[in-house]
Design a protein around this motif. Structure first.
Motif, PDB file in Angstrom:
ATOM      1  N   LEU A   1      43.563  41.976  35.125  1.00  0.00           N
ATOM      2  CA  LEU A   1      42.798  43.394  35.746  1.00  0.00           C
ATOM      3  C   LEU A   1      41.955  43.504  36.254  1.00  0.00           C
ATOM      4  N   LEU A   2      41.069  42.412  34.893  1.00  0.00           N
ATOM      5  CA  LEU A   2      39.599  42.606  35.155  1.00  0.00           C
ATOM      6  C   LEU A   2      39.008  41.299  36.004  1.00  0.00           C
ATOM      7  N   ARG A   3      39.849  39.787  35.555  1.00  0.00           N
ATOM      8  CA  ARG A   3      39.160  39.154  36.978  1.00  0.00           C
ATOM      9  C   ARG A   3      40.345  38.625  37.962  1.00  0.00           C
ATOM     10  N   ASP A   4      41.717  39.301  38.155  1.00  0.00           N
ATOM     11  CA  ASP A   4      42.611  38.644  39.061  1.00  0.00           C
ATOM     12  C   ASP A   4      42.366  39.494  40.435  1.00  0.00           C
ATOM     13  N   THR A   5      41.571  39.327  41.835  1.00  0.00           N
ATOM     14  CA  THR A   5      41.235  40.220  42.360  1.00  0.00           C
ATOM     15  C   THR A   5      42.287  39.974  43.462  1.00  0.00           C
ATOM     16  N   ALA A   6      42.966  39.727  43.610  1.00  0.00           N
ATOM     17  CA  ALA A   6      44.307  40.499  43.829  1.00  0.00           C
ATOM     18  C   ALA A   6      44.800  41.852  43.408  1.00  0.00           C
ATOM     19  N   ILE A   7      44.107  42.259  42.034  1.00  0.00           N
ATOM     20  CA  ILE A   7      45.072  43.555  41.855  1.00  0.00           C
ATOM     21  C   ILE A   7      43.295  44.311  41.711  1.00  0.00           C
ATOM     22  N   ALA A   8      42.862  43.124  41.944  1.00  0.00           N
ATOM     23  CA  ALA A   8      41.977  44.500  41.922  1.00  0.00           C
ATOM     24  C   ALA A   8      41.832  45.127  43.579  1.00  0.00           C
ATOM     25  N   TYR A   9      41.782  44.539  44.435  1.00  0.00           N
ATOM     26  CA  TYR A   9      42.519  45.153  46.169  1.00  0.00           C
ATOM     27  C   TYR A   9      43.007  45.621  45.839  1.00  0.00           C
ATOM     28  N   HIS A  10      44.213  45.727  44.967  1.00  0.00           N
ATOM     29  CA  HIS A  10      45.498  46.637  45.179  1.00  0.00           C
ATOM     30  C   HIS A  10      45.306  48.072  44.482  1.00  0.00           C
ATOM     31  N   LEU A  11      44.498  48.117  43.358  1.00  0.00           N
ATOM     32  CA  LEU A  11      43.175  49.092  43.618  1.00  0.00           C
ATOM     33  C   LEU A  11      43.041  49.436  44.019  1.00  0.00           C
ATOM     34  N   THR A  12      42.540  49.106  44.462  1.00  0.00           N
ATOM     35  CA  THR A  12      41.064  49.919  45.716  1.00  0.00           C
ATOM     36  C   THR A  12      41.673  50.332  47.071  1.00  0.00           C
ATOM     37  N   THR A  13      43.031  49.716  47.364  1.00  0.00           N
ATOM     38  CA  THR A  13      43.511  50.142  48.564  1.00  0.00           C
ATOM     39  C   THR A  13      43.854  51.540  47.456  1.00  0.00           C
ATOM     40  N   ALA A  14      44.725  51.438  46.475  1.00  0.00           N
ATOM     41  CA  ALA A  14      45.798  52.549  45.693  1.00  0.00           C
ATOM     42  C   ALA A  14      44.729  53.892  45.604  1.00  0.00           C
ATOM     43  N   ILE A  15      43.535  53.225  45.536  1.00  0.00           N
ATOM     44  CA  ILE A  15      42.362  54.534  45.229  1.00  0.00           C
ATOM     45  C   ILE A  15      41.557  55.421  46.345  1.00  0.00           C
ATOM     46  N   ASP A  16      42.354  54.276  47.516  1.00  0.00           N
ATOM     47  CA  ASP A  16      41.452  55.241  48.308  1.00  0.00           C
ATOM     48  C   ASP A  16      43.114  55.940  49.452  1.00  0.00           C
TER      49      ASP A  16
END
Length: 324
Positions: free
Chosen positions: A223-238
């Motif tokens: 969750l903290l280091r994977d950039t793909a998860i961060a991208y998905h989280l950003t998309t979901a938040i959007d």
């Protein structure tokens, strides 16, 4: 006559001996003042000469090398001291050597002490100014020592008062005489050690968790280091933000519709007001429903009558056969 001559000879010898002693004394005094040797002059400047006077000795590495020739006040913060130095010392004294005012013994006369710089600087020439270094004055030391003695006296009185209070304290002596106190201290120490051990274990666990997070291990690490998860989280938040905006818009529309309906009901406009508030319309609707029921009942009777009529009897029998 012979006796008079002998007395004159003795008087002459006595005078010659006195003159010889006077010459020897003058030579010794002049030698200490460098009056009978080759000399050169050096200068040093101080803010305070601490009782230094002309004629005081000048020493280099503890050796007598000259005397103080003259002391001159340059301004309110600077005093120039001229030193008459033996010529033979010109190959030893350098321009960066330091000069301090010291004392010949604990309570002796003041003198100048030249300390070698040992930095390879040029040798001092006639009229050069050496560097000065201010040392702590004996009077200042005595003042500081006096203050220290006063402070020690105050501290001694306070310690004496503290010891008297401790001796008169029954609670302290009861605490010291408590036989259970050592056991309680040992138990407290054991508890502290156990708490320390647990704290060390907790620190090790935290270190392991942090290492796993840094290595992208586990859910927290990904969750903290994977950039793909961060991208998905950003998309979901959007997307959630978009849904929230649409929900806000729908809520606003429903609110507007509710206000419109409420206005129609309150102001006697629209179908809803007629259904909810107009009693005559309700009566008409009830009458219409009753008429529909009566018409339906009459229609059913007419259909039963048609079934008995010889013109439609065959048709209804065929319908019954098809149903079967």
């Amino acid at each position: 006559m012979a006796k008079q001559t002998f007395n004159n000879i003795k008087l002459g010898l006595f005078i010659l001996a006195g003159l010889l002693l006077l010459i020897i004394g003058l030579y010794l005094i002049g030698r200490d003042s460098n009056l009978f040797g080759r000399n050169y002059t050096l200068h040093v400047q101080f803010a305070h000469v601490q009782g230094l006077t002309p004629g005081n000795n000048v020493r280099y590495a503890g050796i007598q090398v000259g005397t103080v020739k003259k002391i001159k006040i340059l301004n309110d913060t600077l005093i120039d001291v001229s030193m008459l130095i033996e010529k033979r010392m010109q190959q030893f004294i350098r321009i960066n050597d330091q000069v301090i005012i010291s004392t010949d013994g604990l309570m002796g006369n003041k003198m100048l002490q030249i300390t070698a710089a040992k930095d390879g600087s040029a040798f001092a020439k006639e009229g050069d100014v050496l560097r000065s270094k201010t040392m702590l004055n004996i009077d200042e030391m005595l003042v500081v020592l006096n203050k220290s003695n006063q402070n020690i006296a105050v501290i001694s009185e306070e310690l004496k008062a503290a010891v008297i209070r401790l001796n008169n304290s029954e609670a302290l002596w009861n605490l010291l005489n408590n036989k259970l106190l050592p056991q309680q201290l040992l138990a407290s120490t054991a508890n502290i050690r156990a708490a320390t051990a647990k704290a060390n274990l907790l620190a090790n666990d935290l270190h392991t968790i942090i290492a796993d997070v840094k290595a992208s291990k586990g859910s927290m690490g990904q969750l903290l280091r994977d950039t793909a998860i961060a991208y998905h989280l950003t998309t979901a938040i959007d997307k959630i933000k978009t849904v929230g905006d649409e929900a806000d818009s729908l809520a606003n529309e429903l609110n507007a519709l509710t206000h419109s309906v409420q206005n129609d009901v309150n102001n006697g406009k629209g179908t809803i007001h007629a259904l909810l508030k107009d009693s005559s319309l309700v009566k008409k609707l009830n009458n219409s429903l009753q008429n529909i029921e009566k018409g339906t009942e009459g229609f059913n009777q007419n259909m039963e009558a048609l079934k008995s009529n010889f013109l439609f009897r065959g048709y209804f029998k065929r319908l019954e056969k098809k149903k079967k």
